[in-house]
Design a protein around this motif. Structure first.
Motif, short mmCIF file in Angstrom:
data_model
loop_
_atom_site.label_atom_id
_atom_site.label_comp_id
_atom_site.label_asym_id
_atom_site.label_seq_id
_atom_site.Cartn_x
_atom_site.Cartn_y
_atom_site.Cartn_z
N LEU A 35 0.82 -1.20 0.00
CA LEU A 35 0.00 0.00 0.00
C LEU A 35 0.86 1.26 0.00
CD1 LEU A 35 -2.87 -0.98 2.48
CD2 LEU A 35 -3.04 -0.68 0.01
N GLN A 36 1.95 1.23 0.75
CA GLN A 36 2.86 2.37 0.76
C GLN A 36 3.50 2.58 -0.62
OE1 GLN A 36 1.84 4.11 3.56
NE2 GLN A 36 3.98 4.75 3.47
N ARG A 37 3.87 1.45 -1.26
CA ARG A 37 4.45 1.54 -2.60
C ARG A 37 3.43 2.11 -3.59
NH1 ARG A 37 5.22 -3.30 -6.57
NH2 ARG A 37 6.62 -2.45 -8.15
N LEU A 38 2.19 1.65 -3.48
CA LEU A 38 1.13 2.17 -4.34
C LEU A 38 0.94 3.66 -4.13
CD1 LEU A 38 -1.82 -0.40 -4.33
CD2 LEU A 38 -0.79 0.66 -6.34
N ARG A 39 0.89 4.06 -2.86
CA ARG A 39 0.67 5.47 -2.55
C ARG A 39 1.79 6.33 -3.15
NH1 ARG A 39 -0.04 4.93 2.40
NH2 ARG A 39 -2.28 5.29 2.66
N HIS A 40 3.02 5.88 -3.04
CA HIS A 40 4.15 6.65 -3.59
C HIS A 40 4.03 6.76 -5.11
CE1 HIS A 40 8.23 8.07 -4.30
NE2 HIS A 40 8.37 7.10 -5.19
N LYS A 127 -3.70 -9.36 -7.43
CA LYS A 127 -4.19 -8.34 -8.36
C LYS A 127 -3.57 -6.99 -8.02
CE LYS A 127 -8.81 -10.36 -9.08
NZ LYS A 127 -10.26 -10.11 -8.90
N LEU A 128 -3.52 -6.69 -6.75
CA LEU A 128 -2.98 -5.41 -6.30
C LEU A 128 -1.50 -5.28 -6.66
CD1 LEU A 128 -4.20 -3.00 -4.74
CD2 LEU A 128 -3.13 -3.94 -2.70
N LYS A 129 -0.75 -6.32 -6.45
CA LYS A 129 0.69 -6.27 -6.74
C LYS A 129 0.94 -6.12 -8.24
CE LYS A 129 5.11 -8.47 -5.81
NZ LYS A 129 5.64 -8.14 -7.13
N GLU A 130 0.13 -6.80 -9.06
CA GLU A 130 0.28 -6.70 -10.50
C GLU A 130 0.03 -5.27 -10.97
OE1 GLU A 130 -2.45 -6.33 -12.86
OE2 GLU A 130 -1.04 -6.38 -14.56
N ILE A 131 -1.01 -4.63 -10.43
CA ILE A 131 -1.32 -3.25 -10.81
C ILE A 131 -0.24 -2.31 -10.31
CG2 ILE A 131 -2.98 -1.37 -10.56
CD1 ILE A 131 -5.15 -3.54 -10.24
N SER A 132 0.26 -2.57 -9.11
CA SER A 132 1.32 -1.73 -8.56
C SER A 132 2.56 -1.78 -9.45
CB SER A 132 1.67 -2.20 -7.14
OG SER A 132 2.63 -1.34 -6.56
N ASP A 133 2.89 -2.95 -9.96
CA ASP A 133 4.02 -3.08 -10.87
C ASP A 133 3.77 -2.30 -12.16
OD1 ASP A 133 5.32 -4.72 -9.07
OD2 ASP A 133 4.68 -6.59 -10.02
N ARG A 134 2.54 -2.36 -12.67
CA ARG A 134 2.19 -1.61 -13.89
C ARG A 134 2.36 -0.12 -13.67
NH1 ARG A 134 -3.75 -3.52 -15.12
NH2 ARG A 134 -3.68 -1.77 -16.59
N LEU A 135 1.90 0.37 -12.53
CA LEU A 135 2.00 1.79 -12.24
C LEU A 135 3.45 2.24 -12.11
CD1 LEU A 135 -0.93 2.21 -9.68
CD2 LEU A 135 -0.87 3.03 -12.04
N TYR A 136 4.28 1.39 -11.57
CA TYR A 136 5.71 1.72 -11.44
C TYR A 136 6.34 1.89 -12.82
CZ TYR A 136 10.66 1.22 -10.25
OH TYR A 136 12.00 1.41 -10.13
N VAL A 137 5.98 0.98 -13.75
CA VAL A 137 6.51 1.07 -15.11
C VAL A 137 5.99 2.33 -15.79
CG1 VAL A 137 6.47 -0.02 -17.39
CG2 VAL A 137 6.81 -1.42 -15.34
N ILE A 138 4.71 2.62 -15.61
CA ILE A 138 4.11 3.80 -16.23
C ILE A 138 4.76 5.08 -15.70
CG2 ILE A 138 1.97 5.15 -16.41
CD1 ILE A 138 0.47 2.44 -16.37
N ALA A 139 5.03 5.13 -14.41
CA ALA A 139 5.68 6.31 -13.83
C ALA A 139 7.06 6.52 -14.43
CB ALA A 139 5.77 6.16 -12.31
N ASN A 140 7.84 5.44 -14.57
CA ASN A 140 9.17 5.55 -15.18
C ASN A 140 9.08 6.00 -16.63
OD1 ASN A 140 10.59 4.84 -12.89
ND2 ASN A 140 10.63 2.65 -13.36
N ARG A 141 8.06 5.49 -17.33
CA ARG A 141 7.89 5.88 -18.72
C ARG A 141 7.54 7.37 -18.81
NH1 ARG A 141 3.60 2.41 -20.84
NH2 ARG A 141 5.14 0.77 -20.48
#
Length: 590
Positions: A35-40, A127-141
């Protein structure tokens, strides 16, 4: 919709933690870390969104980046909602402090405390972890696209209340108005005549018709005045019922509600009786249907009025004007650059001193030339410039790439895009959402605010007065000419309003990847397929005499479903099946 979804997801994360704490449910270390990773990641993306929104219409890559973020954000909101629902079910069942929840939304452990089952991949935690990984990639992009981080938007602050400003003054149309009024008041012994005002969208056809309709001499000249907004979807029954109500008023010996059960032939006969030997003035606004056969029945009834009766018609199509009775056609031309500047300046210079106006006049005239003679865009630009105090801000608008766009699909939208991008992020979503309503819909504050609340656009904090915030949003949008035709209640508060056709087209253009409006197959097909689209907002229009489909493929993604239909078009069985399919629908109970 990413600009609304990201703040909503942040608030949902806080709600997950709050509900879990309330029930004494221990989430586990890995879940807390996730959750902290998602929030960031969401805070980073939120900071990039403002720059991305400003550039999306001039950079296709940025648009694709926003689309990928929107898809991920929708999935995240759905998972967080599901998580909260699970917590609330535990609350309903009276489950207290337990580790059972770990098996459902826990810490990615390989064994549950109460069972030896391996947590399945489709559980909420994964499901949450998979979306969190997607968001991390999108942020870097996003960083790779050189998006600039701006200050993090606070969802519930910074809007403020803005008083509604009347910008309805007509400029440059005195001669046209005079010609129309003269034609309306010509010899009362003449038979029925039609005056047709033809022009492109946004040129001011409805405005000039309203000006004539409210003219005191015109009001006194006719026994009855009736206004009918026809719009793109021609419905002869609705047009006939509106005419009857306009002539008879809302109280009649048979009751207005009884009109809904009348066949068309009975409605037409009633019009003949109602207008017999009465001199009427009928406005048919925004007519698209150009098949004379569709109008034949109505045209024949109009001839039962007294000599001197008149019809004023507005349309974008010459073919419509030519099919009407004894039609006198007026082609409404765009305003001159000077007239556009007068319209822009009356709003942009409101409240400014003489010296400040002189300092901004040269830039203002160059900006107003971008209006292409359309009063609607002139009003939008005037409202936008009113909030800009410095010459540098006006120069930024003048040099904007959006104002230089020559992309055919944008059509009349360049100046509207700048006004739209100047809105705070949550207000953009609120405006776009209006596209799910049909054209010529009469909005009221209570309805639209509850819709916004259900979608989370006004925030999720129950401690706030969300209805008050919604009213502030409405005033803010009205002051910038996104809404028009306001009616005020006895307290002076805006009660109902409309959106201009071009504004509605613009909202639909902005919603093209999020929402669709469909007409249900009149052949009786029981299924509608959305599986090839990414629509989260669906408006289904059901023709009279047909039923709503009992199944919608792809409905599991829907956040909003609006049904526009006649009586008994939606059966209880259809509702049950659709609700079982569309489990992400939002609702708000007043």
């Amino acid at each position: 919709m990413a600009a609304a979804l990201v703040p909503s997801a942040l608030e949902l994360i806080a709600r997950v933690e709050a509900v879990a704490s309330l029930k004494g449910v221990r989430l586990g270390r890995d879940s807390k870390n996730e959750l902290q990773r998602l929030r960031h990641n969401l805070l980073v993306l939120n900071a990039l969104l403002e720059d991305a929104e400003q550039r999306r219409n001039t950079d296709r890559i940025i648009q694709l980046w926003i689309d990928s973020l929107t898809d991920a954000a929708y999935d995240l909101v759905d998972v967080l909602d599901e998580w909260i629902t699970t917590l609330m079910k535990l609350r309903i069942k009276g489950v207290g402090k337990t580790s059972i929840l770990k098996a459902k939304v826990g810490s990615y452990v390989t064994h549950c405390l109460h069972t030896a089952q391996v947590v399945r991949r489709d559980d909420l935690a994964f499901k949450l972890k998979e979306i969190s990984d997607r968001l991390y990639v999108i942020a870097n992009r996003g960083h790779g696209l050189c998006l600039v981080q701006r200050s993090v938007f606070q969802h519930s602050r910074g809007i403020g209340s803005t008083a509604f400003v009347d910008v309805s003054a007509i400029i440059g149309r005195d001669e046209v108005k005079g010609d129309i009024v003269s034609s309306l008041l010509s010899a009362s012994t003449e038979p029925l005549k039609t005056i047709s005002v033809v022009g492109m969208g946004g040129v001011g056809k409805t405005a000039i018709a309203q000006l004539v309709y409210m003219d005191e001499v015109v009001m006194e000249h006719f026994d009855h005045r009736i206004w009918v907004c026809v719009s793109e979807v021609f419905d002869e029954n609705n047009v006939a019922k509106t005419i009857i109500k306009g002539v008879e008023g809302f109280i009649s010996f048979e009751g207005v509600d009884s009109l809904d059960s009348f066949p068309l032939s009975a409605l037409l006969n009633r019009i003949c009786i109602s207008i017999h030997r009465k001199k009427f003035f009928l406005v048919l606004d925004d007519v698209w249907a150009d098949d004379k056969r569709q109008w034949e029945g109505l045209i024949q009834t109009f001839k039962h009025g007294a000599p001197g009766s008149r019809i004023l018609l507005t349309t974008r199509k010459d073919m419509v004007a030519n099919m009407m009775v004894d039609s006198h056609v007026i082609h409404l031309q765009p305003l001159s650059d000077e007239q556009c500047w007068m319209l822009v300046s009356q709003d942009a210079f409101s409240g400014r001193g003489v010296e400040e106006c002189q300092n901004l006049e040269d830039i203002g005239k160059r900006i107003s030339n971008k209006c292409k003679g359309l009063p609607l865009t002139a009003k939008a630009l005037g409202a936008l410039l009113r909030g800009k105090s410095s010459r540098r801000e006006w120069e930024r608008i003048l040099n904007s790439k959006i104002l230089k766009l020559e992309i055919a699909q944008l059509g009349l939208f360049p100046s509207l895009l700048f006004s739209y991008n100047d809105l705070p992020l949550p207000l953009r979503q609120c405006f776009k959402y209006c596209a799910v309503f049909p054209k010529d819909f009469v909005y009221d504050g209570e309805t639209i605010i509850y819709h916004w609340m259900a979608q989370g656009y006004l925030g999720l904090n129950n401690d706030e007065d969300l209805e008050l915030k919604g009213r502030e949003y409405i005033s803010y949008l009205a002051a910038r000419s996104f809404f028009h035709d306001f009616l005020l209640d006895t307290d002076g508060i805006k009660s109902t309003w409309k959106m201009h056709d071009i504004m509605h087209d613009f909202a639909q253009f902005l919603m093209i990847n999020d929402g669709i409006v469909i007409e249900v197959n009149p052949e009786g097909n029981s299924m509608t397929d959305l599986s090839s689209r990414k629509a989260h907002y669906l408006t289904a229009c059901i023709p009279e005499g047909h039923c709503h489909p009992t199944s919608i493929y792809g409905a599991e993604k829907l956040h909003s479903l609006m049904i526009i239909s006649g009586e008994n078009a939606v059966t209880n069985e259809a509702v049950r099946i659709i609700f079982n399919q569309a489990k992400q629908l939002r609702k708000h109970e007043a």
